[in-house]
Write an enzyme that holds these catalytic residues in place. Structure first.
Site, PDB file in Angstrom:
ATOM      1  N   PRO A   9       0.798  -1.223   0.000  1.00  0.00           N
ATOM      2  CG  PRO A   9      -0.148  -1.104   2.122  1.00  0.00           C
ATOM      3  CD  PRO A   9       0.559  -2.034   1.194  1.00  0.00           C
ATOM      4  CG  ASN A  10      -0.339   4.325   1.172  1.00  0.00           C
ATOM      5  OD1 ASN A  10      -1.315   4.777   0.589  1.00  0.00           O
ATOM      6  ND2 ASN A  10      -0.404   3.858   2.407  1.00  0.00           N
ATOM      7  NE  ARG A  17       3.448   7.138   2.048  1.00  0.00           N
ATOM      8  CZ  ARG A  17       3.759   5.965   2.561  1.00  0.00           C
ATOM      9  NH1 ARG A  17       4.200   4.997   1.793  1.00  0.00           N
ATOM     10  NH2 ARG A  17       3.606   5.742   3.844  1.00  0.00           N
ATOM     11  CE1 TYR A  22       8.551   5.127   2.689  1.00  0.00           C
ATOM     12  CE2 TYR A  22       7.245   7.122   2.926  1.00  0.00           C
ATOM     13  CZ  TYR A  22       7.597   5.864   3.353  1.00  0.00           C
ATOM     14  OH  TYR A  22       6.994   5.332   4.453  1.00  0.00           O
ATOM     15  CG  ASN A  71       8.340  -1.792   0.631  1.00  0.00           C
ATOM     16  OD1 ASN A  71       7.613  -1.757   1.613  1.00  0.00           O
ATOM     17  ND2 ASN A  71       9.120  -0.785   0.283  1.00  0.00           N
ATOM     18  CB  ALA A  74       1.186   0.327   6.620  1.00  0.00           C
ATOM     19  CG  HIS A  77       4.874  -2.080  10.492  1.00  0.00           C
ATOM     20  ND1 HIS A  77       6.197  -2.433  10.687  1.00  0.00           N
ATOM     21  CD2 HIS A  77       4.867  -1.168   9.487  1.00  0.00           C
ATOM     22  CE1 HIS A  77       6.958  -1.739   9.857  1.00  0.00           C
ATOM     23  NE2 HIS A  77       6.177  -0.975   9.115  1.00  0.00           N
ATOM     24  CG  ASP A  84      -0.219 -17.072   8.814  1.00  0.00           C
ATOM     25  OD1 ASP A  84       0.802 -17.137   9.528  1.00  0.00           O
ATOM     26  OD2 ASP A  84      -1.378 -17.008   9.282  1.00  0.00           O
ATOM     27  CD  GLU A  95      10.419  -7.229   6.735  1.00  0.00           C
ATOM     28  OE1 GLU A  95      10.084  -6.218   7.369  1.00  0.00           O
ATOM     29  OE2 GLU A  95      10.621  -8.335   7.283  1.00  0.00           O
ATOM     30  CG  HIS A  97      10.990  -2.126   5.298  1.00  0.00           C
ATOM     31  ND1 HIS A  97       9.624  -1.940   5.223  1.00  0.00           N
ATOM     32  CD2 HIS A  97      11.182  -3.312   5.898  1.00  0.00           C
ATOM     33  CE1 HIS A  97       9.023  -2.980   5.768  1.00  0.00           C
ATOM     34  NE2 HIS A  97       9.945  -3.823   6.175  1.00  0.00           N
ATOM     35  CB  ILE A  98      12.206   2.859   0.650  1.00  0.00           C
ATOM     36  CG1 ILE A  98      11.739   2.031  -0.554  1.00  0.00           C
ATOM     37  CG2 ILE A  98      12.917   4.138   0.211  1.00  0.00           C
ATOM     38  CD1 ILE A  98      10.608   2.659  -1.342  1.00  0.00           C
ATOM     39  CB  SER A  99      12.251   4.744   5.402  1.00  0.00           C
ATOM     40  OG  SER A  99      11.243   3.931   5.978  1.00  0.00           O
ATOM     41  NE  ARG A 104       9.303   6.332   8.679  1.00  0.00           N
ATOM     42  CZ  ARG A 104       8.380   6.096   7.774  1.00  0.00           C
ATOM     43  NH1 ARG A 104       8.525   5.106   6.908  1.00  0.00           N
ATOM     44  NH2 ARG A 104       7.295   6.847   7.703  1.00  0.00           N
ATOM     45  NE  ARG A 108       6.055   4.397   9.876  1.00  0.00           N
ATOM     46  CZ  ARG A 108       5.114   4.305   8.954  1.00  0.00           C
ATOM     47  NH1 ARG A 108       5.003   3.216   8.233  1.00  0.00           N
ATOM     48  NH2 ARG A 108       4.273   5.297   8.754  1.00  0.00           N
TER      49      ARG A 108
END
Length: 143
Positions: A9-10, A17, A22, A71, A74, A77, A84, A95, A97-99, A104, A108
């Site tokens: 998402p996003n 954004r 990001y 990625n 949200a 978390h 699963d 996994e 993550h850009i940030s 943060r 998170r």
């Protein structure tokens, strides 16, 4: 070699954004650059804002691809269901993550998908994806 990047998402708003977190580049432009850098690989990209669609995509490719970079945004978390789904498939998942999620907000800092992933790349901007692709391209051990 078949490698798929799945963004949650996003992440369709990359470049627009919160550019201070990001960056200013949209993902489609970055992805085309990845395809050029890793021309010998079959790179695929999928993005959805829907948890169920992300799970469906993991199920669809999770027994035939060589690697998945996820990625989950949200959902990282909050989603036991995504964790699963990763645990249920054979394709290794990294996994992404850009940030740096550990710098943060406290919520998170916990990943609900990490337990099922083979590894994580965190906080290196969009290049986090390139490092994941490189890992799979070198057939590096994922356990």
């Amino acid at each position: 070699m078949e490698i798929t990047i799945i963004n949650g998402p996003n992440l369709n708003l990359l470049g627009k954004r919160e550019p201070s977190i990001y960056g200013k580049e949209d993902f489609e432009t970055y992805f085309e650059g990845l395809r050029t850098r890793f021309a010998e690989l079959n790179l695929h990209y999928y993005q959805s804002n829907s948890e169920g669609e992300l799970i469906d995509r993991l199920h669809a490719i999770g027994f035939s691809h060589d690697g998945i970079l996820l990625n989950a945004g949200a959902y990282t978390h909050t989603s036991v269901a995504l964790g699963d789904a990763i645990a249920a498939i054979e394709t290794p998942v990294i996994e992404i993550h850009i940030s740096n999620i550990h710098q943060r907000e406290a919520f998170r800092h916990k990943s609900m998908i990490g337990r099922a992933c083979k590894g994580a790349i965190v906080g290196l901007g969009l290049e986090s994806y390139a490092l994941g692709v490189y890992h799979f391209s070198q057939n590096l051990p994922t356990t």
